[in-house]
Design an enzyme around this catalytic site. Structure first.
Site, PDB file in Angstrom:
ATOM      1  N   GLU A  96      43.020  37.876  48.822  1.00 30.90           N
ATOM      2  CA  GLU A  96      43.972  38.834  48.247  1.00 30.90           C
ATOM      3  C   GLU A  96      45.348  38.753  48.895  1.00 30.90           C
ATOM      4  O   GLU A  96      46.365  38.995  48.241  1.00 30.90           O
ATOM      5  CB  GLU A  96      43.412  40.255  48.370  1.00 30.90           C
ATOM      6  CG  GLU A  96      42.477  40.646  47.249  1.00 30.90           C
ATOM      7  CD  GLU A  96      41.128  39.959  47.329  1.00 30.90           C
ATOM      8  OE1 GLU A  96      40.418  39.879  46.303  1.00 30.90           O
ATOM      9  OE2 GLU A  96      40.776  39.495  48.440  1.00 30.90           O
TER      10      GLU A  96
ATOM     11  N   PHE B  36      40.223  45.882  47.436  1.00 28.45           N
ATOM     12  CA  PHE B  36      40.791  44.707  48.085  1.00 28.45           C
ATOM     13  C   PHE B  36      42.317  44.746  48.098  1.00 28.45           C
ATOM     14  O   PHE B  36      42.954  44.288  49.050  1.00 28.45           O
ATOM     15  CB  PHE B  36      40.298  43.438  47.397  1.00 28.45           C
ATOM     16  CG  PHE B  36      38.794  43.302  47.396  1.00 28.45           C
ATOM     17  CD1 PHE B  36      38.040  43.762  48.461  1.00 28.45           C
ATOM     18  CD2 PHE B  36      38.139  42.716  46.332  1.00 28.45           C
ATOM     19  CE1 PHE B  36      36.656  43.648  48.468  1.00 28.45           C
ATOM     20  CE2 PHE B  36      36.754  42.592  46.324  1.00 28.45           C
ATOM     21  CZ  PHE B  36      36.013  43.053  47.388  1.00 28.45           C
TER      22      PHE B  36
END
Length: 343
Positions: free
Chosen positions: A88, A113
């Site tokens: 991410e 995330f």
């Protein structure tokens, strides 16, 4: 009562007496009820439609395109889709770089995330530079049964404190379809909570039109004002229908934009005397819509009776969503019981 390790897992519980036992598939089931109208993958289809005339739109995924409905965009525009893998931080930095080159990136992943794992990268690379990145994230709040690792119960609190960040929490498929072009036209970063898969559609019954930064009174009522966002607006409308049997007239004010907050509309409706104000949100009671509304009321000298229907300040159980929504008070039935106790 909080479940300990020796109790039956929640996904084996029966949320309705006399019904069939739920299975683990209910941990990832759609939030749609059995008789609700739905639209499949409204975000993915809306983005494909918009991108026909907007060549600057690109899509990025952190190995979750199928689970954020971005796979539809990837199929339509494979040359404008970028698979960043399970990273991410890289996803957000790549989106920032594309925005600097004039593109409008839609970066998609799970809400946990983006908010937890990539916070500093979003803050420094995107928000501080006020870049035109749209962060669209699935599984907000309690919309999965896979426990604290996947339940983004504090995502709004995390992003509310970030300067330049606009926050949108759509109610249904209709609003998602309308919000996509609206957040694209907005210059600057946006965090949008995403309901994915077969998403219920309810707002078309109210001639609803999404406006970024605006709240909308969906139905008026003299006895109680419920201020809500996201899927809790669906529940609030169901609650209003149920409470008619008890001769309680419930108003529902939908607030899809959490930041910037439409304080003018909220203050106007909350100032009507005699109506308690209840904020209903799919988020921990800490730092979300409820505290945003409470702060606005206090700063402006408006003091109604105030309550929150929200998730508790704790790590939640894993299990079937219907069971968990009952357990943590955000199902329509649980909301009705809570409201009756307050009244």
């Amino acid at each position: 009562m909080k479940r300990n390790k020796y109790q039956r897992p929640a996904f084996l519980d029966n949320p309705e007496q006399g019904g069939a036992r739920l299975t683990t598939s209910a941990m990832i089931a759609s939030i749609a009820g059995p008789d609700q109208r739905t639209i499949a993958a409204p975000f993915g289809h809306a983005l494909v439609e918009l991108a026909k005339d907007r060549p600057e739109i690109v899509g990025l995924s952190a190995d979750l395109s199928k689970y954020t409905d971005l796979h539809i965009f990837a199929k339509a525009y494979p040359e404008r889709f970028f698979q960043m893998g399970m990273a991410e931080q890289l996803l957000m930095l790549a989106a920032a770089g594309m925005a600097r080159e004039g593109f409008t990136p839609f970066a998609t992943t799970y809400a946990v995330f983006a908010s937890r794992r990539a916070y500093d990268f979003i803050c420094m690379a995107i928000a501080e530079e006020n870049l035109n990145v749209k962060i669209v994230c699935a599984l907000p709040g309690l919309t999965t049964g896979y426990g604290p690792s996947h339940q983004a119960t504090e995502d709004i609190a995390i992003f509310r404190g970030m300067p330049n960040m606009t926050i949108v929490d759509p109610c249904d498929a209709c609003e998602i379809e309308q919000a996509v072009p609206a957040i694209t036209d907005h210059k600057g970063p946006v965090y949008m909570r995403l309901l994915r898969g077969n998403v219920p559609t309810v707002l078309d019954e109210y001639n609803y039109k999404f406006e970024l930064g605006k709240a909308r009174m969906l139905r008026d009522g003299a006895d109680v004002l419920v201020i809500s966002s996201g899927l809790m607006t669906m529940r609030a409308l169901e609650l209003a229908d149920q409470m008619r049997a008890d001769k309680v007239d419930v108003a529902v004010l939908h607030v899809p934009t959490i930041k910037p907050l439409d304080e003018a509309t909220i203050l106007k409706e909350a100032a009507r005397t005699g109506r308690p104000v209840i904020v209903a949100e799919n988020h921990t009671r800490i730092g979300g819509l409820g505290e945003a509304v409470a702060g606005a009321l206090l700063r402006n000298g408006v003091f109604p009776r105030f309550r929150q229907i929200a998730l508790p300040d704790e790590f939640l159980d894993a299990g079937a969503l219907p069971t968990l929504h009952d357990r943590y008070g955000i199902s329509t039935m649980a909301m009705a019981q809570t409201l009756k106790s307050w009244l």
